[in-house]
Design an enzyme around this catalytic site. Sequence first.
Site, PDB file in Angstrom:
ATOM      1  N   GLY A  11       0.839  -1.206   0.000  1.00 58.76           N
ATOM      2  CA  GLY A  11       0.000   0.000   0.000  1.00 58.76           C
ATOM      3  C   GLY A  11       0.868   1.248   0.000  1.00 58.76           C
ATOM      4  N   ARG A  25      19.321  10.709  -4.102  1.00 58.66           N
ATOM      5  CA  ARG A  25      20.327  11.761  -3.881  1.00 58.66           C
ATOM      6  C   ARG A  25      21.491  11.270  -3.022  1.00 58.66           C
ATOM      7  NH1 ARG A  25      16.824  17.302  -4.351  1.00 58.66           N
ATOM      8  NH2 ARG A  25      16.466  16.980  -6.578  1.00 58.66           N
ATOM      9  N   ARG A  72       1.034  -5.110  -5.276  1.00 51.51           N
ATOM     10  CA  ARG A  72       1.216  -6.297  -4.430  1.00 51.51           C
ATOM     11  C   ARG A  72       1.409  -7.453  -5.417  1.00 51.51           C
ATOM     12  NH1 ARG A  72      -0.722  -4.217   0.607  1.00 51.51           N
ATOM     13  NH2 ARG A  72      -2.500  -2.863   0.348  1.00 51.51           N
ATOM     14  N   GLY A 102       5.802  -2.253   3.651  1.00 50.13           N
ATOM     15  CA  GLY A 102       5.407  -2.742   4.970  1.00 50.13           C
ATOM     16  C   GLY A 102       5.858  -4.171   5.207  1.00 50.13           C
ATOM     17  N   ASP A 103       5.149  -4.888   6.092  1.00 49.26           N
ATOM     18  CA  ASP A 103       5.622  -6.219   6.480  1.00 49.26           C
ATOM     19  C   ASP A 103       5.636  -7.222   5.326  1.00 49.26           C
ATOM     20  OD1 ASP A 103       2.893  -6.202   6.452  1.00 49.26           O
ATOM     21  OD2 ASP A 103       2.634  -7.232   8.365  1.00 49.26           O
ATOM     22  N   THR A 126       4.346   2.713   5.416  1.00 45.61           N
ATOM     23  CA  THR A 126       2.936   2.308   5.536  1.00 45.61           C
ATOM     24  C   THR A 126       2.242   3.266   6.495  1.00 45.61           C
ATOM     25  OG1 THR A 126       1.443   0.680   6.551  1.00 45.61           O
ATOM     26  CG2 THR A 126       3.728   0.536   7.205  1.00 45.61           C
ATOM     27  N   ASP A 128      -0.008   2.467   8.457  1.00 43.83           N
ATOM     28  CA  ASP A 128      -0.535   1.732   9.618  1.00 43.83           C
ATOM     29  C   ASP A 128       0.331   1.793  10.883  1.00 43.83           C
ATOM     30  OD1 ASP A 128      -2.664   1.044   8.095  1.00 43.83           O
ATOM     31  OD2 ASP A 128      -2.061  -1.031   7.760  1.00 43.83           O
ATOM     32  N   ASP A 130       2.518  -0.297  11.797  1.00 40.91           N
ATOM     33  CA  ASP A 130       2.473  -1.634  12.408  1.00 40.91           C
ATOM     34  C   ASP A 130       3.767  -2.425  12.194  1.00 40.91           C
ATOM     35  OD1 ASP A 130       2.160  -1.887   9.686  1.00 40.91           O
ATOM     36  OD2 ASP A 130       0.561  -3.368   9.783  1.00 40.91           O
ATOM     37  N   ARG A 155     -17.463  16.141  13.409  1.00 39.41           N
ATOM     38  CA  ARG A 155     -17.913  16.602  14.733  1.00 39.41           C
ATOM     39  C   ARG A 155     -18.855  17.807  14.613  1.00 39.41           C
ATOM     40  NH1 ARG A 155     -16.538  16.222  19.876  1.00 39.41           N
ATOM     41  NH2 ARG A 155     -14.708  14.931  19.490  1.00 39.41           N
ATOM     42  N   ARG A 163     -26.104  13.783  16.946  1.00 42.30           N
ATOM     43  CA  ARG A 163     -25.970  12.428  16.392  1.00 42.30           C
ATOM     44  C   ARG A 163     -24.755  11.701  16.934  1.00 42.30           C
ATOM     45  NH1 ARG A 163     -27.383  14.050  10.142  1.00 42.30           N
ATOM     46  NH2 ARG A 163     -29.589  13.523  10.254  1.00 42.30           N
ATOM     47  N   ARG A 172      -5.848  -2.630   9.285  1.00 42.72           N
ATOM     48  CA  ARG A 172      -6.349  -3.991   9.148  1.00 42.72           C
ATOM     49  C   ARG A 172      -6.015  -4.810  10.387  1.00 42.72           C
ATOM     50  NH1 ARG A 172      -4.352  -5.564   3.531  1.00 42.72           N
ATOM     51  NH2 ARG A 172      -2.514  -4.811   4.604  1.00 42.72           N
ATOM     52  N   GLY A 186     -10.644  13.810  19.937  1.00 45.44           N
ATOM     53  CA  GLY A 186     -11.555  13.838  21.097  1.00 45.44           C
ATOM     54  C   GLY A 186     -12.694  12.840  21.004  1.00 45.44           C
ATOM     55  N   SER A 216     -23.680  14.773  21.543  1.00 46.82           N
ATOM     56  CA  SER A 216     -23.312  14.013  20.339  1.00 46.82           C
ATOM     57  C   SER A 216     -22.114  13.149  20.700  1.00 46.82           C
ATOM     58  CB  SER A 216     -22.947  14.951  19.190  1.00 46.82           C
ATOM     59  OG  SER A 216     -21.810  15.710  19.532  1.00 46.82           O
TER      60      SER A 216
HETATM   61  O1  F6P Z   1      -1.465  -1.476   4.687  1.00 46.75           O
HETATM   62  C1  F6P Z   1      -2.048  -0.230   4.679  1.00 46.75           C
HETATM   63  C2  F6P Z   1      -3.519  -0.289   4.442  1.00 46.75           C
HETATM   64  O2  F6P Z   1      -3.875   1.028   4.335  1.00 46.75           O
HETATM   65  C3  F6P Z   1      -4.398  -1.015   5.470  1.00 46.75           C
HETATM   66  O3  F6P Z   1      -4.691  -0.284   6.612  1.00 46.75           O
HETATM   67  C4  F6P Z   1      -5.622  -1.326   4.655  1.00 46.75           C
HETATM   68  O4  F6P Z   1      -6.314  -2.394   5.207  1.00 46.75           O
HETATM   69  C5  F6P Z   1      -5.016  -1.677   3.341  1.00 46.75           C
HETATM   70  O5  F6P Z   1      -3.831  -0.920   3.231  1.00 46.75           O
HETATM   71  C6  F6P Z   1      -5.893  -1.495   2.139  1.00 46.75           C
HETATM   72  O6  F6P Z   1      -5.090  -1.720   1.027  1.00 46.75           O
HETATM   73  P1  F6P Z   1      -5.529  -1.841  -0.476  1.00 46.75           P
HETATM   74  O7  F6P Z   1      -6.431  -0.733  -0.770  1.00 46.75           O
HETATM   75  O8  F6P Z   1      -4.253  -1.729  -1.228  1.00 46.75           O
HETATM   76  O9  F6P Z   1      -6.174  -3.149  -0.617  1.00 46.75           O
END
Ligand code: F6P
Length: 324
Positions: A11, A25, A72, A102-103, A126, A128, A130, A155, A163, A172, A186, A216
Amino acid sequence: MKKIAVLTSGGDAPGMNAAIRAVVRACAFNQLECVGVFRGLQGLIEGDFKEMGPRSVKNIINRGGTILKSARSKEFRTPEGRAKAYAQLQKAEVDALVVIGGDGTFTGASVFMSEYDMPIVGLPGTIDNDINGTDYTIGYDTALNTVVEAIDKIRDTANSHNRLFLIEVMGRDAGDIALNAGIGAGAEEILIPEQNLGRERLINSLKRSKKSGKSSSIVVVAEGDQSGKNIFELADYVRENLDDYEVKVTVLGHIQRGGSPSCYDRVLASRLGVGAVDALLSGARGVMIGVANNKVVSVPFEEAIKGDNEIDLDLIRVADITSV
Ligand code: F6P
């Protein structure tokens, strides 16, 4: 070492361009050739390469997305795909690789390195946040700011109509965006995958906050939260069990992945991009370059991708106290 290739994979994240720029660079600064690989690990298999000099990355530090595109790749998960990728790198006389992702990207890079003699260094890219071993990933800060800005707008309207809004944010497997943006915006409640406290507790907490005088409410829900089958089903459950509010759902979606990177992300990406080339020149391989306690650090891929995402319990406490 004469030639380094750089790619972005998985992503996309704001700040990836700043990282590409820094790698290109830093190569020029060290009199190394640099090659950009388009479409991540898939482009590696197809030999979609382009020579990159220092001027090829002008005017991109401020741009979201990635000029090298991302993908991917299923084919890279096969031995045949990786063999093709290695053949392309040899043909282009590439000596080392910088992968930004990412991972999934680091896992692919690890497998590749176990099969072929190719030094690879990774940068955490990424939204995330993570990845283990780095306090921040490239793109996370920008995504937080995007989310907070969006929730601020929600808000306004939530408050005008008394609401309750359930707002889904990305993550994810990780609650970092939800927790930090939730505190920053908040939110009354924050639901994250790392901590499943159940729906009943949510209803009780919303009832309490209504009693305490709130008109709300904002509930931030991470994409990977398990409280409902999905956020719409969770909203139905809240509607059935809470008469106090009209309940609305907003899914922020891919807006969180776009936009001009924040200054923090630009600086982080620049530091890590330079750090990646420094690391390769000093003989490092199979490591991610990250930041810990504001110092650039190098973390083995296995460490970076291992285990579950850890959540700062103090932040959960702060969220609970400040939403009372
Ligand atoms: O890994 C980053 C991320 O933004 C996740 O939080 C999300 O679930 C995922 O990518 C969605 O990825 P895509 O749109 O490429 O399927």
